[in-house]
Design an enzyme around this catalytic site. Structure first.
Site, PDB file in Angstrom:
ATOM      1  N   THR A  14       0.678  -1.060  -0.015  1.00 57.02           N
ATOM      2  CA  THR A  14      -0.134   0.035   0.107  1.00 57.02           C
ATOM      3  C   THR A  14       0.823   1.298  -0.112  1.00 57.02           C
ATOM      4  O   THR A  14       0.365   2.117  -0.673  1.00 57.02           O
ATOM      5  CB  THR A  14      -0.841   0.084   1.297  1.00 57.02           C
ATOM      6  OG1 THR A  14      -1.945  -0.990   1.028  1.00 57.02           O
ATOM      7  CG2 THR A  14      -1.840   1.328   1.309  1.00 57.02           C
TER       8      THR A  14
ATOM      9  N   THR B 146       1.030  -4.442   4.389  1.00 51.39           N
ATOM     10  CA  THR B 146       0.836  -4.664   5.666  1.00 51.39           C
ATOM     11  C   THR B 146       0.220  -6.205   5.799  1.00 51.39           C
ATOM     12  O   THR B 146       0.345  -6.827   6.898  1.00 51.39           O
ATOM     13  CB  THR B 146      -0.398  -3.791   6.554  1.00 51.39           C
ATOM     14  OG1 THR B 146      -1.373  -3.675   5.454  1.00 51.39           O
ATOM     15  CG2 THR B 146       0.448  -2.439   6.210  1.00 51.39           C
TER      16      THR B 146
END
Length: 337
Positions: free
Chosen positions: A13, A86
């Site tokens: 991300t 993540t």
């Protein structure tokens, strides 16, 4: 003293930009570091991109590639930062903890919940914190996220959107980072040994989460596809033996040479097969006990153990031996009936 830090980018991300199919990793390592400005920074920073993927697509072969890049550059830098998605960051952090042992330099993984190019993002703070911690005189693998430092073998992603995405499970936070100040919460043993690089991995591991109604026949399908299975059991380690009895099939797997790990679906406090009948009926001398390891550490540790040997007793010994503080030594407990 000015430190030399290497940032290794892998996508995620933090490096994503909008596209017609949703957020996708596109930014280079240089573009990532271009967003970071720190006055009087205590380091010289080099950067390199290893891959640019969503961490959902991260594979054990990528773990090895990251470990090899750190090992090859280990003598040239004082610390390392790995930017990572993540979703599987905790698995990668644990894998690096097993493949890169006894080092005396920090290897720090970080990422973000919001891309670095967005106006409101946690990415810039997380990278700054990670770079700051990478300058510390400490060895090991760590996750730095939302101002908290977590051991690489103890991180678990708990939240999908909030900035405080990760928690340290069954171990104190290593430290809190407040801009230039680092407040340590626990002491870690320092080492003066030479870095041990052991990237052996066998990815043939299956993770099975039990639920009421799990069919014993599922193990017949697993047997020919994998060399190891991790069973997320109930509570302290309960495995059903009435109705749909799973124990005979588990014994068949072990007799066939498959490594079987028993863990718990409960995040905190770990398994204890000695406590209840549903745990004691499991053959504790042949199954692998996981203690209070989290699943994100058990998976890469079993792959690493299977990559080193085919002997089940040796695999059991490796898995049950604490490495990088992944297991808390058990203390004797007594209950009054």
């Amino acid at each position: 003293m000015m430190k030399n830090i290497l940032l290794l980018a892998t996508g995620g991300t933090i490096a994503s930009v909008p596209s017609e199919e949703g957020l996708t990793p596109k930014l280079t390592a240089e573009q990532l570091t271009g967003y970071i400005t720190i006055e009087n920074q205590p380091y010289r920073l080099d950067s390199q991109i290893l891959m640019n993927i969503d961490s959902t697509n991260m594979q054990p072969e990528h773990w090895r590639e990251i470990a090899e890049a750190i090992y090859q550059n280990y003598d040239n830098y004082d610390g390392f930062v790995v930017t990572h998605g993540t979703d599987t960051m905790a698995y990668t952090a644990a894998a690096l903890s097993y493949m890169l042992q006894h080092g005396n330099k920090p290897i720090v993984l970080t990422g973000s919940q919001v891309p670095i190019g967005f106006e409101k993002t946690d990415a810039k703070k997380n990278i700054r914190d990670a770079l700051r911690f990478a300058c510390e005189n400490i060895g090991g693998v760590f996750v730095v996220f939302d101002g908290r430092v977590i051991l690489g073998t103890r991180a678990v992603k708990m939240r999908t959107k909030s900035y405080d995405a990760f928690e340290s499970i069954n171990h104190p936070y290593v430290a809190y980072i407040h801009k230039d100040r680092i407040d340590y919460q626990c002491e870690l043993e320092t080492t003066h040994e030479q870095l041990q690089f052991d990237p052996s991995l066998c990815p043939d591991v299956f993770l099975l989460k039990l639920h009421p109604g799990t069919k014993p026949e599922i193990f017949d399908y697993i047997r020919h596809l994998y060399r190891g299975v991790i069973i997320e059991s109930f509570g302290s380690g309960g495995v059903p033996f009435q109705g749909r009895n799973l124990l005979p099939k588990i014994k068949e797997l072990i007799d066939d040479g498959m490594a079987v790990v028993i863990t718990t679906q409960c995040l905190e406090e770990g398994e204890d097969l000695t406590l209840y009948e549903v745990g004691r009926k499991v053959a504790q001398n042949t199954v692998i006990l996981s203690g209070d390891m989290n699943t994100e550490a058990i998976v890469p540790k079993l792959m690493w153990a299977l990559g080193k040997t085919t002997n089940l007793l040796d695999i059991k010994a490796i898995m049950e031996t604490p490495i990088a503080n992944d297991i808390t030594p058990k203390q004797e407990e007594s209950w009054d009936a």
